[in-house]
Design a protein around this motif. Sequence first.
Motif, PDB file in Angstrom:
ATOM      1  N   ILE A 103       0.842  -1.202   0.000  1.00 14.71           N
ATOM      2  CA  ILE A 103       0.000   0.000   0.000  1.00 14.71           C
ATOM      3  C   ILE A 103       0.875   1.249   0.000  1.00 14.71           C
ATOM      4  N   LEU A 104       1.889   1.269   0.843  1.00 12.58           N
ATOM      5  CA  LEU A 104       2.791   2.422   0.875  1.00 12.58           C
ATOM      6  C   LEU A 104       3.577   2.551  -0.428  1.00 12.58           C
ATOM      7  N   ARG A 105       3.948   1.441  -1.010  1.00 10.12           N
ATOM      8  CA  ARG A 105       4.662   1.482  -2.287  1.00 10.12           C
ATOM      9  C   ARG A 105       3.758   2.022  -3.395  1.00 10.12           C
ATOM     10  N   ALA A 106       2.489   1.642  -3.384  1.00  9.54           N
ATOM     11  CA  ALA A 106       1.550   2.149  -4.400  1.00  9.54           C
ATOM     12  C   ALA A 106       1.318   3.650  -4.218  1.00  9.54           C
ATOM     13  N   ILE A 107       1.204   4.097  -2.979  1.00  8.52           N
ATOM     14  CA  ILE A 107       1.041   5.533  -2.722  1.00  8.52           C
ATOM     15  C   ILE A 107       2.284   6.288  -3.183  1.00  8.52           C
ATOM     16  N   GLY A 108       3.454   5.766  -2.880  1.00  8.49           N
ATOM     17  CA  GLY A 108       4.701   6.398  -3.318  1.00  8.49           C
ATOM     18  C   GLY A 108       4.826   6.428  -4.827  1.00  8.49           C
ATOM     19  N   LEU A 109       4.406   5.355  -5.496  1.00  7.24           N
ATOM     20  CA  LEU A 109       4.446   5.323  -6.956  1.00  7.24           C
ATOM     21  C   LEU A 109       3.511   6.376  -7.539  1.00  7.24           C
ATOM     22  N   GLY A 110       2.338   6.524  -6.938  1.00  9.94           N
ATOM     23  CA  GLY A 110       1.408   7.557  -7.396  1.00  9.94           C
ATOM     24  C   GLY A 110       1.974   8.953  -7.218  1.00  9.94           C
ATOM     25  N   LEU A 111       2.593   9.201  -6.077  1.00 10.73           N
ATOM     26  CA  LEU A 111       3.190  10.521  -5.832  1.00 10.73           C
ATOM     27  C   LEU A 111       4.365  10.797  -6.772  1.00 10.73           C
ATOM     28  N   MET A 112       5.175   9.780  -7.025  1.00  9.80           N
ATOM     29  CA  MET A 112       6.296   9.952  -7.953  1.00  9.80           C
ATOM     30  C   MET A 112       5.805  10.215  -9.375  1.00  9.80           C
TER      31      MET A 112
END
Length: 162
Positions: A106-115
């Motif tokens: 979940i945190l990786r998906a949020i980070g990917l979205g922000l990037m």
Amino acid sequence: MKKKKSYKRTPENETTRSGAWIALRCLGIGACLVVLCSCLSFDIGDWPSRFVYPHNSPPANWCGTAGAFCAYYLLYYIGPGVFVILVSGICFLVARLAHKPTGQPILRAIGLGLMTVAASMSVQCLWPYRFFGFPMGSGGVLGIGAAQFLRSHFASVGTFIL
């Protein structure tokens, strides 16, 4: 009295199941590579572009008409952030093939979205030239929207800092 069925792992089941996952991951890597190559070779003159007429015949895209179609819509809507998504997808699938665990999805998906948003917005705000040839800019709809939102709330200096 009925007995419960037990689903034991046998070497045959395990091989078939892991073989199917390996094939699916390899197909995913191949699809990501095709889309990455088509985005790298994007030309605004290829079909389905509405901004240039007549269209290139044959398409200048390395992956033909299908590649031009995918690249146009990905770069129009997402912008350069699509490269972040594709490279991350390839790295994720390679890590899964190597049996490396990836925690905290979940945190990786949020980070990917922000990037993705940050990459598209950075090209829209900081790049003085139209890189992809779209008349509204090179950040895609996502980058243009994010840049407009930040400019309306934080002005130019705040947008640059963020």
